[in-house]
Design an enzyme around this catalytic site. Structure first.
Site, PDB file in Angstrom:
ATOM      1  N   SER A 112     -44.043 -13.413  17.452  1.00 47.45           N
ATOM      2  CA  SER A 112     -42.948 -12.752  18.138  1.00 47.45           C
ATOM      3  C   SER A 112     -43.530 -11.753  19.133  1.00 47.45           C
ATOM      4  CB  SER A 112     -42.038 -12.044  17.143  1.00 47.45           C
ATOM      5  OG  SER A 112     -40.859 -11.621  17.807  1.00 47.45           O
TER       6      SER A 112
ATOM      7  N   GLN B  67     -38.741 -22.181  31.133  1.00 44.96           N
ATOM      8  CA  GLN B  67     -40.038 -22.026  30.472  1.00 44.96           C
ATOM      9  C   GLN B  67     -40.712 -23.386  30.274  1.00 44.96           C
ATOM     10  OE1 GLN B  67     -42.136 -19.813  29.742  1.00 44.96           O
ATOM     11  NE2 GLN B  67     -41.115 -17.849  29.487  1.00 44.96           N
TER      12      GLN B  67
ATOM     13  N   ASP C 236     -43.872 -13.102  26.857  1.00 46.50           N
ATOM     14  CA  ASP C 236     -42.651 -12.323  27.038  1.00 46.50           C
ATOM     15  C   ASP C 236     -43.031 -10.848  26.988  1.00 46.50           C
ATOM     16  OD1 ASP C 236     -40.413 -10.636  26.158  1.00 46.50           O
ATOM     17  OD2 ASP C 236     -39.281 -12.479  26.025  1.00 46.50           O
TER      18      ASP C 236
ATOM     19  N   HIS D 175     -29.737 -12.892  22.486  1.00 41.83           N
ATOM     20  CA  HIS D 175     -28.799 -13.629  23.320  1.00 41.83           C
ATOM     21  C   HIS D 175     -28.368 -14.916  22.631  1.00 41.83           C
ATOM     22  CE1 HIS D 175     -29.706 -10.781  26.291  1.00 41.83           C
ATOM     23  NE2 HIS D 175     -30.643 -11.397  26.956  1.00 41.83           N
TER      24      HIS D 175
ATOM     25  N   SER E 178     -37.582  -8.387  16.254  1.00 34.47           N
ATOM     26  CA  SER E 178     -36.730  -9.433  16.817  1.00 34.47           C
ATOM     27  C   SER E 178     -36.760 -10.753  16.053  1.00 34.47           C
ATOM     28  CB  SER E 178     -37.100  -9.683  18.276  1.00 34.47           C
ATOM     29  OG  SER E 178     -38.405 -10.211  18.373  1.00 34.47           O
TER      30      SER E 178
ATOM     31  N   HIS F 157     -39.855 -13.572  21.133  1.00 37.16           N
ATOM     32  CA  HIS F 157     -38.945 -13.316  20.004  1.00 37.16           C
ATOM     33  C   HIS F 157     -38.692 -14.553  19.143  1.00 37.16           C
ATOM     34  CE1 HIS F 157     -38.129  -9.682  22.296  1.00 37.16           C
ATOM     35  NE2 HIS F 157     -37.804 -10.425  23.330  1.00 37.16           N
TER      36      HIS F 157
ATOM     37  N   ASN G 281     -38.973 -15.367  35.012  1.00 31.24           N
ATOM     38  CA  ASN G 281     -37.882 -14.398  35.068  1.00 31.24           C
ATOM     39  C   ASN G 281     -37.083 -14.528  36.348  1.00 31.24           C
ATOM     40  OD1 ASN G 281     -36.554 -11.819  34.082  1.00 31.24           O
ATOM     41  ND2 ASN G 281     -37.222 -11.220  36.133  1.00 31.24           N
TER      42      ASN G 281
ATOM     43  N   CYS H 211     -26.947 -10.280  28.087  1.00 31.62           N
ATOM     44  CA  CYS H 211     -26.705  -8.907  27.638  1.00 31.62           C
ATOM     45  C   CYS H 211     -25.214  -8.592  27.551  1.00 31.62           C
ATOM     46  CB  CYS H 211     -27.391  -7.919  28.581  1.00 31.62           C
ATOM     47  SG  CYS H 211     -29.184  -7.985  28.448  1.00 31.62           S
TER      48      CYS H 211
ATOM     49  N   HIS I 202     -36.807  -2.928  28.158  1.00 32.40           N
ATOM     50  CA  HIS I 202     -37.925  -3.660  27.590  1.00 32.40           C
ATOM     51  C   HIS I 202     -38.615  -2.856  26.484  1.00 32.40           C
ATOM     52  CE1 HIS I 202     -40.300  -7.259  27.420  1.00 32.40           C
ATOM     53  NE2 HIS I 202     -41.278  -6.465  27.062  1.00 32.40           N
TER      54      HIS I 202
ATOM     55  N   SER J   3     -32.877 -20.194  30.215  1.00 33.94           N
ATOM     56  CA  SER J   3     -34.182 -19.536  30.323  1.00 33.94           C
ATOM     57  C   SER J   3     -35.283 -20.433  29.802  1.00 33.94           C
ATOM     58  CB  SER J   3     -34.159 -18.236  29.505  1.00 33.94           C
ATOM     59  OG  SER J   3     -33.123 -17.406  29.965  1.00 33.94           O
TER      60      SER J   3
ATOM     61  N   ASP K  31     -29.560 -15.093  31.886  1.00 33.86           N
ATOM     62  CA  ASP K  31     -30.013 -14.489  30.629  1.00 33.86           C
ATOM     63  C   ASP K  31     -29.859 -12.958  30.685  1.00 33.86           C
ATOM     64  OD1 ASP K  31     -31.870 -13.238  28.850  1.00 33.86           O
ATOM     65  OD2 ASP K  31     -33.328 -14.831  29.050  1.00 33.86           O
ATOM     66  N   ASN K  32     -30.439 -12.353  31.707  1.00 36.13           N
ATOM     67  CA  ASN K  32     -30.416 -10.890  31.787  1.00 36.13           C
ATOM     68  C   ASN K  32     -28.990 -10.366  31.893  1.00 36.13           C
ATOM     69  OD1 ASN K  32     -33.004 -11.805  32.207  1.00 36.13           O
ATOM     70  ND2 ASN K  32     -33.513 -10.311  33.795  1.00 36.13           N
TER      71      ASN K  32
ATOM     72  N   GLU L 219     -41.690 -14.488  30.839  1.00 36.44           N
ATOM     73  CA  GLU L 219     -40.238 -14.496  30.642  1.00 36.44           C
ATOM     74  C   GLU L 219     -39.499 -13.316  31.264  1.00 36.44           C
ATOM     75  OE1 GLU L 219     -38.497 -16.777  29.128  1.00 36.44           O
ATOM     76  OE2 GLU L 219     -36.622 -15.853  28.510  1.00 36.44           O
TER      77      GLU L 219
ATOM     78  N   LYS M 104     -32.625 -17.936  35.265  1.00 33.07           N
ATOM     79  CA  LYS M 104     -33.058 -17.035  34.208  1.00 33.07           C
ATOM     80  C   LYS M 104     -32.468 -15.644  34.468  1.00 33.07           C
ATOM     81  CE  LYS M 104     -35.495 -14.398  31.399  1.00 33.07           C
ATOM     82  NZ  LYS M 104     -35.392 -12.942  31.365  1.00 33.07           N
TER      83      LYS M 104
END
Lengths: 479, 479, 479, 479
Positions: B83, B412, B141, B400, B88, B60, B228, B242, B348, B408, B237-238, B203, B233
């Site tokens: 992307s 990476q 990703d 995010h 995104s 993204h 991930n 969110c 996803h 995250s 992140d998740n 990711e 991460k």
């Protein structure tokens, strides 16, 4: 514990057998809240996979544990039981179990000497000839039975270094004294015990940690199942159990208003998470202490202040240790706390708080009621220590509620069945129950609380690359 | 995307280069919120461990990703970027990156054909002789770059079965058409790409799942790092990402009052947990749907109703898919929903919702504004579909926030460094970053938010059996 | 606002009439979320209790207000409208209203001169002879229309002291200049306005406060209804509205991660409560500042740290004023804040923050995007000021969502009907709508969100001493 | 209560005087948690504004009430006390008070006959000549003392209609029998009581409701202060007190897991709000029932399902009444509940639940332990009734914690002082304490929990039009 009781002719040592009726009433209530165990009873009622197997349990002798004991008996086991904590026994639960003829050795408020004697009693299955057999399986909580057998066996193998070493605590010396006595009274006993012993299932983070250390050192004597790290144990009992039972212990002990207080939770593992969220929900401000940057970042993302114990001295009203570590709250910490701070432990051992140092510090100790002591320091400030630094939820309340323990104890029961079924296949390593069983334990608890699961279509299952009936997640999945 | 832009002489394809200044201002702000990435820049500024390494990114194209790109460049990499989602891209972020001379191929609102062309562009490093080299490392990703290379390579190896098979979706056909075109225009290209390719870091849950499937099938061509499943991460992140960005997407799209609404969250993994807690905090009632009994039990312990989608039809106001599965919300579901229900996906792929079926169902489609469409069914009821079923937080808001993405993207970056450093040591398997690095990523983010860690004494560390400086937990620990 | 637009021949001044279609689409969506207003339309469709009554509104020209305007028109009113805030207009909402022929004078980003001109335009009903009539009823928000009429009338009565006094702010001078101009252009105008004026209903805490002060001073010219203190206004709009719209404003302005941040909420009234709870739910730590010990104790009981602004300087990341007071955040505060702190206001006037002082302080101002400015101080630290210190939820997002505004605006509509019906009965005092109407407003919103009320039996009603159909509570009940 | 105790020569009737030491230890702890009362003691230590005033209290005889009693004594009062609930006495608190020579008539588990005798005892100050004087002031909770005096006085005035009417409950008949007995034994007693009586301060919503009804009917005999509606009472004790004590009662009674349960809270006033939020925080799903549309809308905005009791039958696990109404849970409801549902009341009287009907329904009653009864219906289903339908927090736990009661009881003390100081000024109406005193009560509790207030500048105070030192809000402000 009066002398008369200790010498009774029955094969149990408990507080008061007349509490059995009350215990049975509460057992009946608990059974309705423990659908996992009741389902296992029904499933294995005919097959009795533990038929005749000698099982020693060392686990808080509560109403919930009583349902576990009766489940093990229902599937065939020959059970003897002790508590794993001097304050955690519910005397009516012990009475209800004793009344059914199951040997149980536990009462609320044991001395350390009594505690380890009870542990030995739970290990000693009469052989009908005046001697004793050991267990074939062990249910352990914190690893005390496992420790005792390993240390006894080590001694009989000729290594006397430990029992003759200086002890770091009173309890350590009590264990050594016991082993020396057994060595005299029952020569070769531990070697016979180990010969029959087929495995142990362990309940707690702390006990599991000990098992992995034994296994890494090549000293573990039997296969072990790490029950603690079943998802349906550590992510439920440790987290949701403590979320319910910490406040219960605080309230029964102190009747204290939690709203507006500054509470310090040492450790943000599953137990700490449950405690911190419970206290916040009551309107307390919570400061978390952590050594692990990942857990610390989790706490921060949940809106908790993460700071050191030192930073809270003089403003913290309530301190809770949840770490499994030692010396988390030191005497120096306690001496510097705000007047009338409340100090308690819900981690594992009482050495999370420096209780011994407190007791010998010259602070004046006033007992308010059982499991509540006020220590007044020379500067005039006082603190309240709950349950003498042992588990506050079990010492001051009744431990975790039945429903969440049904998850943990379903894992225990499945672990016992698995250890026995695989006694020839397993080696002396630490195992975890397969994910399929973990999911099964969860499944057994859904209907009771009205959960409706969605079922994968075969197309969806194929898309995800998982079986329709599970298991659904890779082993590294964290839930 | 007008034709003029596509044919510009620069090595980028973006919406509007004049947005670069605005993008740079927001990049400056983001850098303050991304301490992990900035710390890595400082640490590796001299050594430049990726010096001259060709890196293709498919992720993204947001402000946060721009900070990642500039970090990779700072440590030496030669970067090209696309992307991984047609909606995104933040056009000012893409412009800021393009303005620095880094090739970027991304704009908000690509067609699928444009999307895959951009992916190819990001893969095509000019060799100075009119031809193209491939990347040495890939940041992926969802696995689209990995898919393209693997499928292209398969085709060049002579297996034409897939490109000639019937396609299950429009997008699948677009990919096949692209591969056929490349086969003509650049014969042997994918084989050359694979020869240079040393690894991929992935990711997302979905992309990781694909990698494990490739590895199990023995088809994975390069070492892969599962970013991930770094704790810093997936558990940040998740979950926390969110928790912040779902409501942001809903609000910018619909300005809807969440309090009092009935929201249905499909799936209770980390993404679902973040969504469900966010919606509840706004005063919505949340129903969770789950296939996994453990996750379902977690949802129930957190006080959510767990039920099927079917049980909510006619009463649900807002539907959010978070599963990584397909066909979670079907056309039949949508046709039976309450009038003016809002439907979106934050899992996803857009196939979590049957968007294709909806578009061909005869429902009347009215575009309210970009990424907000109203579909009116024959019975008079309507639903609102956000971001055409693609990620609502990225399509309708800005994804995010920076701070959580810094976690995250630090993973990476460390994964890219690790892949290159071990390019000769690693084999074509899926790796996870060592816990020490995971803890390091967390540590880099603590100071920014004022966290004070506690340090173990050596006695405590010895008691726990862990190093003073970590890592602190066994690998199976779930946080 | 370009000159061309101002001089258009239509009786409106807005940004862009071509936005009308988009506005209408969003109006259609909003109507579904505003069951109270729609129910009032149906109930009074025939009777048209405001038939021909001239109503001037000065209230944020948003989509929700557009539904209010069309409700007033539906029940007969002749409406002219301005916004009550230079940044709060949604231009597509204004366009949709203008397109129906209703005179509206509002656009996002007015100057103060334009703002007050618009207010005058909204007051000026053409008399068909080239002159102007005033309104018979006023819908006011913050009291600007009320202020203008009172000050104009005072001037015409010969009291020139105020218009000739030194002004404490630029805005104050703008008002005085306008009054002087009107005095020249429309001699006797305010006296004619007052002659026709029958009442005002006021929306906000701040405006109500002004009304009570006027009434106490014996200067209030007409009956006023305090809409703010209807329970279904202040305990809903102020609290739940802000709980939704504060984060919305912060996110659209700054895309900032709220988790882990230290947020300072100045004031813990209904607005502050909504803000503090919203921020905490995102994982921010919240410090509340208060002057009132009761509100402070409430904040403490909810687990918030209650402290002074001073104590947070250097650690606070986000500052939100919610007080209705002035100088809550001073220039000195801002200069001492942590680098990149975010500063915004959701109370009432922009003087909660010392914006004028900031602008003349020598701090370097950089506009990031509309309503987001970065001020860099000489020490190198910067802050972000949102919406120039005006309401952040309206300036940076779209204000409160429709559902909660339906409660507030149902009260407004009932207040307008009540004022007109009782124009001969009421005196120049401040009234509150009877509890029965308050309950009725609530009742109109229950079905939409699936609430099922319980009905009292006659025995129960008798036992409680209340009518079966309500009202149920004494007037002093606080909800 | 054994006969011996009832006939002891001391001027008290309690369970066991040997509990006094334990009670005193807990009193010492409570004093630290009740800064408001301790501050009032200090402030009025010298002036003793109630010197020699005869005060009768009828209010739960708990540790907190003991601190209230000793505060009243410290400021000069001559106190006699009874409990206002047959189960709410803490016997060690009563003992500690009795041991100081203060007449107290209360023990846990009184019969209704004993309860009303105790009330009469608390009213009967020996006149030194073998007769009795009545109180000059009354502290009432639920209005039982007020009722008894009013009914006795009515009877002595010649109106025998009530005492000879048929009784709707057993308790009503007990009261009538008592009045008839007093009429014989102490002719003219109530008339003499009324002659000396100067006022009553009332603690609860229910008692206040009775007072307003008496006042409206013109029958109120003395000035009354509505303590309940001090903000620092009803918005703290009712709300935050219940948030802490409901779960405490449930846990001590049933040790039940709250997470995952469906809880039904009848009523969403302050008490219901506290209960609903507490249960949700434990992970229960909560259904709220309401008759008032405004409270219902509040519950919905907080994310609760609002539905009828009927809709929950068969799925509800826990039922809590909080209404002040009668017949909220009927026998028919209970018969249709899910097996093993838990039923309790935290509103006011036990008639919220149809306990009498349950007891005569033929359901089999099994006492599990004090205050926990299991009723098994003919269909095999059972329910658990806690505290026989009386207040579960007082019957099964220890009531609200000290800190919040310090707010309520500070209001009580100030009310008693105010009533006596204004005994000549006040008429027989219901008064509320002035806001200044309400703010003062809050202020007295801030330091203990570390709250730092902000002080208005004189410019700010002028701008707001309030004094720097308060009061800050208009009377209609709802907090």
């Amino acid at each position: 514990m009066n002398a008369a009781l200790k010498e009774n002719s029955h094969d149990y040592k408990i507080r008061d057998i007349s509490l059995a009726d009350f215990g049975r009433k509460e057992l009946d209530i608990a059974e309705h809240e423990m659908p996992g165990l009741m389902s296992i009873r029904r499933k294995y009622a005919a097959a009795k996979p533990l038929q005749g197997v000698r099982v020693t349990g060392s686990l808080h002798m509560t109403i919930q544990t009583a349902v576990l004991i009766e489940t093990l008996k229902d599937i065939g086991a020959d059970v003897r039981w002790a508590s794993c904590n001097i304050f955690s026994t519910q005397d009516h639960a012990a009475a209800a179990i004793a009344a059914t003829g199951t040997p149980v050795f536990a009462w609320k408020g044991e001395t350390l000497e009594e505690y380890w004697d009870c542990t030995l009693d739970a290990l000693s299955f009469p052989d009908g000839k005046g001697g004793f057999l050991g267990p074939q399986l062990v249910v352990d909580d914190g690893g005390d039975v496992t420790l005792l057998i390993h240390k006894g066996y080590e001694l009989e193998k000729g290594d006397e270094s430990w029992v003759n070493s200086a002890s770091g605590s009173h309890e350590e010396q009590v264990i050594k004294n016991l082993l020396k006595r057994v060595a005299k009274e029952r020569p070769g006993y531990w070697t016979r015990v180990v010969a029959d012993w087929k495995g142990v299932s362990e309940e707690t983070t702390t006990g599991v940690h000990r098992l992995y250390q034994l296994a890494e050192a090549g000293k573990l004597l039997v296969p072990a199942i790490n029950v603690n790290d079943s998802v349906t144990k550590s992510k439920f009992d440790n987290l949701y159990g403590c979320r319910e039972s910490l406040a219960d212990g605080l309230k029964r002990a102190m009747d204290v208003m939690l709203a507006g207080k500054l509470a310090v939770v040492c450790g943000y593992g599953d137990v700490g998470k449950g405690c911190a969220h419970s206290l916040r929900a009551y309107g307390a401000r919570v400061v978390v202490t952590e050594i692990d940057p990942i857990n610390a970042l989790q706490a921060a993302m949940e809106g908790f202040e993460v700071n050191t114990v030192e930073s809270t001295l003089g403003r913290g009203d309530i301190y809770v240790t949840t770490t499994g570590n030692k010396d988390v709250l030191t005497l120096a910490h306690m001496q510097a706390m705000k007047d009338q701070a409340i100090v308690c432990n819900i981690g594992h051992f009482d050495n999370e708080i420096q209780v011994d140092a407190l007791n010998t510090s010259g602070a004046e100790r006033l007992n308010i009621k059982p499991q509540v002591d006020k220590y007044t320091f020379k500067n005039g400030n006082a603190i309240f220590l709950l349950a003498e630094g042992r588990l506050v939820n079990l010492g001051c309340a009744t431990g975790h509620p039945s429903f969440v323990m049904s998850n943990s104890f379903s894992n225990q029961t499945l672990a016992q069945i698995d250890l026995w079924a695989n006694k020839d296949a397993y080696s002396a390593k630490v195992y975890i129950l397969p994910k399929k069983l973990d999911e099964e334990v969860a499944r057994l608890h859904l209907e009771k609380i009205g959960v409706k699961l969605t079922t994968l279509s075969t197309e969806q299952a194929a898309y995800l690359g998982v079986p329709v009936e599970g298991p659904y997640k890779p082993d590294h999945y964290r839930y």
